[in-house]
Design a protein around this motif. Structure first.
Motif, PDB file in Angstrom:
ATOM      1  N   ILE A  41      24.201   1.319  14.026  1.00 29.56           N
ATOM      2  CA  ILE A  41      22.551   1.739  13.414  1.00 29.56           C
ATOM      3  C   ILE A  41      21.915   0.894  13.148  1.00 29.56           C
ATOM      4  N   ASN A  42      20.875   1.700  12.914  1.00 31.90           N
ATOM      5  CA  ASN A  42      19.947   0.159  12.024  1.00 31.90           C
ATOM      6  C   ASN A  42      19.364   1.111  11.298  1.00 31.90           C
ATOM      7  N   LEU A  43      18.670   0.350   9.508  1.00 28.39           N
ATOM      8  CA  LEU A  43      18.068   0.991   9.202  1.00 28.39           C
ATOM      9  C   LEU A  43      16.960  -0.491   8.638  1.00 28.39           C
ATOM     10  N   ASN A  44      15.962   0.308   9.533  1.00 29.08           N
ATOM     11  CA  ASN A  44      14.777  -0.297   9.193  1.00 29.08           C
ATOM     12  C   ASN A  44      13.541  -0.358   8.506  1.00 29.08           C
ATOM     13  N   PRO A  45      12.989  -1.351   7.314  1.00 28.29           N
ATOM     14  CA  PRO A  45      12.589  -0.940   6.639  1.00 28.29           C
ATOM     15  C   PRO A  45      10.848  -0.735   6.271  1.00 28.29           C
ATOM     16  N   TYR A  46      10.352   0.455   6.735  1.00 30.62           N
ATOM     17  CA  TYR A  46       8.689   1.558   6.455  1.00 30.62           C
ATOM     18  C   TYR A  46       7.897   0.256   5.430  1.00 30.62           C
ATOM     19  N   ILE A  47       6.887  -0.091   5.117  1.00 30.55           N
ATOM     20  CA  ILE A  47       6.737  -0.487   3.821  1.00 30.55           C
ATOM     21  C   ILE A  47       4.992   0.392   4.269  1.00 30.55           C
ATOM     22  N   ASN A  48       4.302   0.684   3.446  1.00 25.00           N
ATOM     23  CA  ASN A  48       2.635   1.211   3.519  1.00 25.00           C
ATOM     24  C   ASN A  48       1.821   0.244   2.029  1.00 25.00           C
ATOM     25  N   TRP A  49       0.549  -0.203   2.626  1.00 28.32           N
ATOM     26  CA  TRP A  49      -0.573  -0.175   1.772  1.00 28.32           C
ATOM     27  C   TRP A  49      -1.042   0.623   2.029  1.00 28.32           C
ATOM     28  N   ARG A  50      -2.264   0.599   1.475  1.00 28.91           N
ATOM     29  CA  ARG A  50      -3.713   0.620   1.287  1.00 28.91           C
ATOM     30  C   ARG A  50      -5.006  -0.095   1.504  1.00 28.91           C
ATOM     31  N   GLY A  51      -5.046  -0.584   3.355  1.00 29.09           N
ATOM     32  CA  GLY A  51      -5.807  -1.052   4.351  1.00 29.09           C
ATOM     33  C   GLY A  51      -5.495  -3.018   4.255  1.00 29.09           C
ATOM     34  N   GLN A  52      -4.530  -3.026   3.831  1.00 31.90           N
ATOM     35  CA  GLN A  52      -3.698  -4.170   3.778  1.00 31.90           C
ATOM     36  C   GLN A  52      -2.247  -4.399   4.959  1.00 31.90           C
ATOM     37  N   ALA A  53      -2.296  -3.189   5.633  1.00 33.92           N
ATOM     38  CA  ALA A  53      -0.863  -3.407   6.891  1.00 33.92           C
ATOM     39  C   ALA A  53      -1.268  -4.537   7.642  1.00 33.92           C
ATOM     40  N   ASP A 105      -0.855   2.206   7.600  1.00 33.18           N
ATOM     41  CA  ASP A 105      -2.127   2.255   5.933  1.00 33.18           C
ATOM     42  C   ASP A 105      -1.844   4.005   5.369  1.00 33.18           C
ATOM     43  N   HIS A 106      -2.170   3.953   4.024  1.00 33.56           N
ATOM     44  CA  HIS A 106      -1.912   4.885   3.777  1.00 33.56           C
ATOM     45  C   HIS A 106      -3.285   5.227   3.008  1.00 33.56           C
ATOM     46  N   PRO A 107      -3.257   6.599   4.356  1.00 37.16           N
ATOM     47  CA  PRO A 107      -5.268   6.535   4.712  1.00 37.16           C
ATOM     48  C   PRO A 107      -5.869   7.666   3.324  1.00 37.16           C
ATOM     49  N   LYS A 108      -6.676   7.101   2.660  1.00 36.51           N
ATOM     50  CA  LYS A 108      -7.089   7.970   1.961  1.00 36.51           C
ATOM     51  C   LYS A 108      -7.268   9.281   1.627  1.00 36.51           C
ATOM     52  N   HIS A 109      -7.476  10.127   2.843  1.00 30.04           N
ATOM     53  CA  HIS A 109      -7.423  11.464   2.555  1.00 30.04           C
ATOM     54  C   HIS A 109      -5.102  12.224   2.891  1.00 30.04           C
ATOM     55  N   VAL A 110      -5.132  11.004   2.635  1.00 33.94           N
ATOM     56  CA  VAL A 110      -3.298  11.684   2.776  1.00 33.94           C
ATOM     57  C   VAL A 110      -2.889  11.798   0.516  1.00 33.94           C
ATOM     58  N   PRO A 111      -2.156  12.632   0.948  1.00 36.09           N
ATOM     59  CA  PRO A 111      -1.860  12.614  -0.899  1.00 36.09           C
ATOM     60  C   PRO A 111      -0.622  11.627  -1.373  1.00 36.09           C
ATOM     61  N   GLY A 112      -1.004  10.985  -1.707  1.00 37.49           N
ATOM     62  CA  GLY A 112       0.156  10.161  -2.667  1.00 37.49           C
ATOM     63  C   GLY A 112      -0.467   8.825  -2.853  1.00 37.49           C
ATOM     64  N   GLU A 113       0.039   7.574  -3.179  1.00 36.32           N
ATOM     65  CA  GLU A 113      -0.240   6.702  -3.266  1.00 36.32           C
ATOM     66  C   GLU A 113       1.195   5.887  -2.502  1.00 36.32           C
ATOM     67  N   PRO A 114       0.648   4.784  -2.205  1.00 33.35           N
ATOM     68  CA  PRO A 114       1.455   4.065  -2.244  1.00 33.35           C
ATOM     69  C   PRO A 114       2.147   3.504  -2.739  1.00 33.35           C
ATOM     70  N   GLN A 115       3.642   3.458  -3.233  1.00 34.83           N
ATOM     71  CA  GLN A 115       4.304   3.609  -3.931  1.00 34.83           C
ATOM     72  C   GLN A 115       5.101   1.385  -4.070  1.00 34.83           C
ATOM     73  N   THR A 116       5.089   0.185  -5.375  1.00 32.94           N
ATOM     74  CA  THR A 116       6.426  -0.593  -5.116  1.00 32.94           C
ATOM     75  C   THR A 116       7.156  -0.495  -4.047  1.00 32.94           C
ATOM     76  N   GLN A 117       7.815  -1.103  -3.417  1.00 36.80           N
ATOM     77  CA  GLN A 117       8.167  -0.595  -2.463  1.00 36.80           C
ATOM     78  C   GLN A 117       9.019  -2.250  -2.268  1.00 36.80           C
ATOM     79  N   GLN A 118      10.663  -2.061  -2.086  1.00 38.13           N
ATOM     80  CA  GLN A 118      11.651  -3.111  -1.711  1.00 38.13           C
ATOM     81  C   GLN A 118      12.249  -3.615  -0.060  1.00 38.13           C
TER      82      GLN A 118
END
Length: 145
Positions: free
Chosen positions: A3-15, A72-85
């Motif tokens: 099993i692999n657990l893979n990080p998935y990171i979200n940005w706003r226009g910087q991906a 990238d987290h689109p502007k029309h999708v609710p929520g904001e990218p959070q600090t990710q680790q």
């Protein structure tokens, strides 16, 4: 079972920029799909928002056990990218590779904990990279160096 657990990171226009940076540090093969590449409704909405070239999905395959994904987290999708680790760990035998990754990720980063010997005997460090992602690096049983 593997099993692999893979990080998935979200940005706003910087991906794309971030994933290309991670490829320069970690190596591997990067595949990127933009909203425009998807076609259909996703592409139409992205075009209306000026986000056609934003990343819908990116995958950086470094090895059989290291896969970093992002978008990238689109502007029309609710929520904001959070600090990710993201946590990276490995045995002392992989210490040179992990130290090299640490050095690369340190470019433009804020180091919160230098990569050095920790109380539990491993080498450990924490930083926030120039894209706002927190990285924890742990080298099992390694001496600082």
């Amino acid at each position: 079972m593997a099993i692999n657990l893979n990080p998935y990171i979200n940005w706003r226009g910087q991906a794309r920029e971030a994933m290309e940076f991670y490829q320069s540090v970690l190596g591997g093969e990067l595949n990127v799909m933009t909203f425009a590449d998807m076609g259909g409704t996703a592409a139409e909405v992205a075009a209306a928002e000026g986000e056609s070239d934003w990343v819908m999905h990116a995958a950086l395959s470094v090895s059989d056990s290291v896969l970093l994904m992002g978008a990238d987290h689109p502007k029309h999708v609710p929520g904001e990218p959070q600090t990710q680790q993201v946590s990276i760990s490995g045995p002392a035998e992989d210490g040179d590779t992990l130290r090299s990754w640490w050095e690369g990720l340190s470019d433009g980063a804020t180091v919160m904990q230098p990569l050095e010997q920790a109380a539990w005997g491993d080498s450990f460090g924490m930083l926030r990279d120039k894209y706002g992602v927190d990285w924890l690096v742990n080298i099992g049983g390694a001496q600082a160096g």
